[in-house]
Scaffold this motif. Structure first.
Motif, PDB file in Angstrom:
ATOM      1  N   ARG A  45       0.790  -1.165  -0.035  1.00 10.06           N
ATOM      2  CA  ARG A  45       0.056   0.098  -0.102  1.00 10.06           C
ATOM      3  C   ARG A  45       1.001   1.224   0.077  1.00 10.06           C
ATOM      4  O   ARG A  45       1.741   1.346   0.922  1.00 10.06           O
ATOM      5  CB  ARG A  45      -0.871  -0.194   1.157  1.00 10.06           C
ATOM      6  CG  ARG A  45      -1.896   1.078   1.342  1.00 10.06           C
ATOM      7  CD  ARG A  45      -2.770   1.114   2.424  1.00 10.06           C
ATOM      8  NE  ARG A  45      -2.133   1.736   3.497  1.00 10.06           N
ATOM      9  CZ  ARG A  45      -1.925   0.864   4.910  1.00 10.06           C
ATOM     10  NH1 ARG A  45      -2.277  -0.245   4.878  1.00 10.06           N
ATOM     11  NH2 ARG A  45      -1.121   1.652   5.849  1.00 10.06           N
ATOM     12  N   PHE A  46       0.533   2.403  -0.772  1.00 13.55           N
ATOM     13  CA  PHE A  46       1.493   3.296  -1.121  1.00 13.55           C
ATOM     14  C   PHE A  46       0.761   4.447  -1.691  1.00 13.55           C
ATOM     15  O   PHE A  46      -0.204   4.252  -2.312  1.00 13.55           O
ATOM     16  CB  PHE A  46       2.779   2.933  -1.700  1.00 13.55           C
ATOM     17  CG  PHE A  46       2.683   2.616  -3.306  1.00 13.55           C
ATOM     18  CD1 PHE A  46       2.719   3.357  -4.014  1.00 13.55           C
ATOM     19  CD2 PHE A  46       2.887   1.245  -3.372  1.00 13.55           C
ATOM     20  CE1 PHE A  46       2.378   3.160  -5.255  1.00 13.55           C
ATOM     21  CE2 PHE A  46       2.540   0.668  -4.526  1.00 13.55           C
ATOM     22  CZ  PHE A  46       2.567   1.442  -5.666  1.00 13.55           C
ATOM     23  N   ILE A  47       1.261   5.790  -1.582  1.00 13.98           N
ATOM     24  CA  ILE A  47       0.935   6.866  -2.020  1.00 13.98           C
ATOM     25  C   ILE A  47       2.363   7.619  -2.363  1.00 13.98           C
ATOM     26  O   ILE A  47       2.964   7.644  -1.590  1.00 13.98           O
ATOM     27  CB  ILE A  47       0.114   7.944  -1.243  1.00 13.98           C
ATOM     28  CG1 ILE A  47      -1.194   7.236  -0.938  1.00 13.98           C
ATOM     29  CG2 ILE A  47      -0.318   9.093  -2.450  1.00 13.98           C
ATOM     30  CD1 ILE A  47      -1.902   8.292  -0.008  1.00 13.98           C
ATOM     31  N   ARG A  48       2.562   7.877  -3.634  1.00 11.30           N
ATOM     32  CA  ARG A  48       3.572   8.315  -4.144  1.00 11.30           C
ATOM     33  C   ARG A  48       3.657   9.270  -5.547  1.00 11.30           C
ATOM     34  O   ARG A  48       2.543   8.821  -6.530  1.00 11.30           O
ATOM     35  CB  ARG A  48       5.022   7.447  -4.028  1.00 11.30           C
ATOM     36  CG  ARG A  48       4.727   6.543  -5.320  1.00 11.30           C
ATOM     37  CD  ARG A  48       5.861   5.510  -5.140  1.00 11.30           C
ATOM     38  NE  ARG A  48       5.702   4.461  -6.238  1.00 11.30           N
ATOM     39  CZ  ARG A  48       6.097   3.183  -5.831  1.00 11.30           C
ATOM     40  NH1 ARG A  48       6.581   2.828  -4.796  1.00 11.30           N
ATOM     41  NH2 ARG A  48       5.997   1.864  -6.796  1.00 11.30           N
ATOM     42  N   MET A  49       4.411  10.099  -5.776  1.00  9.44           N
ATOM     43  CA  MET A  49       4.677  10.561  -7.096  1.00  9.44           C
ATOM     44  C   MET A  49       5.355   9.710  -7.887  1.00  9.44           C
ATOM     45  O   MET A  49       6.719   9.447  -7.809  1.00  9.44           O
ATOM     46  CB  MET A  49       5.417  12.040  -7.075  1.00  9.44           C
ATOM     47  CG  MET A  49       4.819  13.213  -6.378  1.00  9.44           C
ATOM     48  SD  MET A  49       2.917  13.403  -6.956  1.00  9.44           S
ATOM     49  CE  MET A  49       3.472  14.299  -8.670  1.00  9.44           C
ATOM     50  N   GLN A  50       4.734   9.083  -9.082  1.00  6.23           N
ATOM     51  CA  GLN A  50       5.064   8.115  -9.955  1.00  6.23           C
ATOM     52  C   GLN A  50       6.143   8.905 -11.008  1.00  6.23           C
ATOM     53  O   GLN A  50       7.074   8.251 -11.256  1.00  6.23           O
ATOM     54  CB  GLN A  50       4.092   7.363 -10.545  1.00  6.23           C
ATOM     55  CG  GLN A  50       4.513   6.184 -11.513  1.00  6.23           C
ATOM     56  CD  GLN A  50       3.357   5.500 -12.077  1.00  6.23           C
ATOM     57  OE1 GLN A  50       3.187   4.439 -11.394  1.00  6.23           O
ATOM     58  NE2 GLN A  50       2.633   6.111 -12.895  1.00  6.23           N
ATOM     59  N   THR A  51       5.827  10.075 -11.133  1.00  3.74           N
ATOM     60  CA  THR A  51       6.678  11.026 -12.127  1.00  3.74           C
ATOM     61  C   THR A  51       6.368  12.404 -11.299  1.00  3.74           C
ATOM     62  O   THR A  51       5.552  12.626 -10.290  1.00  3.74           O
ATOM     63  CB  THR A  51       6.242  10.997 -13.463  1.00  3.74           C
ATOM     64  OG1 THR A  51       5.025  11.538 -13.808  1.00  3.74           O
ATOM     65  CG2 THR A  51       6.079   9.464 -14.088  1.00  3.74           C
TER      66      THR A  51
END
Length: 266
Positions: A45-51
């Protein structure tokens, strides 16, 4: 879980050098797609800027999205319907502008998404409840000030990410505050809010390595490795960081959901 590593990312701040650019107003995502998490997903499970222009959230329930967006323990969120705990979603969102938003801006756009697409209506309350107080241990903190310059723009890889292996969990931290550490603990690992009472205001690099028990991370069922024994979380925080987690009661900010609906996918 096998021998693979599972990375549970609950903060998305990182560091990299970046030239100054005009800063856009990050008020809302340009477009966002919301879909149920595939049942065979095993990437954590995560939230992040992929680009620099795209935010991705994987395998999040409504409650964990709220915890991230409003920087709360899931245990300080009330009124979420049953499906808000059980149903998990993936979000792919396009970010406006030409530069990468920082963590606060990402979460502001996530809050707008929750209001627009999930119909979130809530109010706040101060409630007394069980908490963990994070304090400085008797012999003082064992934290190394970061070598990252203050003027480096937050971006890039996550600064606080739990890495879950078959025999334990590690938390490598880069340019993190103790307040951010408390936040990541309460949002992902602990079964009650964590209140930072250390008074420490710097940014630090550190590594926390421990074996969680059945109450942490929702119960991972990890087995100790006799060849590489690891302390429990409470002992690791004290031995490796010079801090202390103490179970107590305290009055904390909570979020009470008044209305929520299942989202449209587009």
């Amino acid at each position: 879980m096998g021998k693979s590593l599972l990375v549970l990312i609950v903060m998305v701040a990182g560091v990299c050098a970046q030239a100054p650019s005009p800063h856009p107003a990050f008020e809302a995502f340009e477009v966002a797609t919301i879909k149920p998490t595939p049942p065979d997903w095993n990437g954590g499970r995560f939230i992040r800027m992929q680009t620099a222009h795209q935010l991705v959230a994987r395998n999040h329930s409504i409650k964990t999205l709220l915890a991230a967006a409003y920087n709360l323990s899931p245990h300080a969120i009330f009124g979420v319907p049953e499906w808000g705990d059980s149903d998990h979603y993936d979000i792919l969102a396009q970010v406006p502008g030409d530069i990468r938003p920082n963590l606060d801006e990402q979460m502001a756009m996530l809050r707008k998404l929750l209001a627009d697409r999930f119909g979130l209506v809530f109010h706040r309350e101060r409630r007394e409840m069980p908490v963990y107080a994070l304090t400085v241990a008797k012999n003082g903190p064992q934290l190394k000030p970061t070598k990252i310059p203050d003027d480096v723009t937050p971006a890039g890889p996550p600064a606080l990410a739990f890495v879950i292996a078959p025999d334990g969990v590690s938390l490598p931290a880069v340019s993190a505050t103790v307040g951010e550490f408390a936040s990541v603990l309460q949002r992902a690992a602990m079964n009650r809010p964590v209140v930072d009472q250390t008074g420490l205001t710097g940014r630090y690099d550190f590594l926390l390595d421990f074996l969680p028990d059945e109450t942490q991370f929702g119960g991972l069922g990890l087995k100790p490795n006799p060849d590489r024994p690891k302390p429990d979380l409470f002992a690791a925080v004290q031995q490796q960081l010079g801090l202390r987690l103490e179970a107590t009661k305290g009055t904390v900010d909570t979020l009470v959901v008044d209305r929520f609906t299942k989202p449209s996918e587009n």
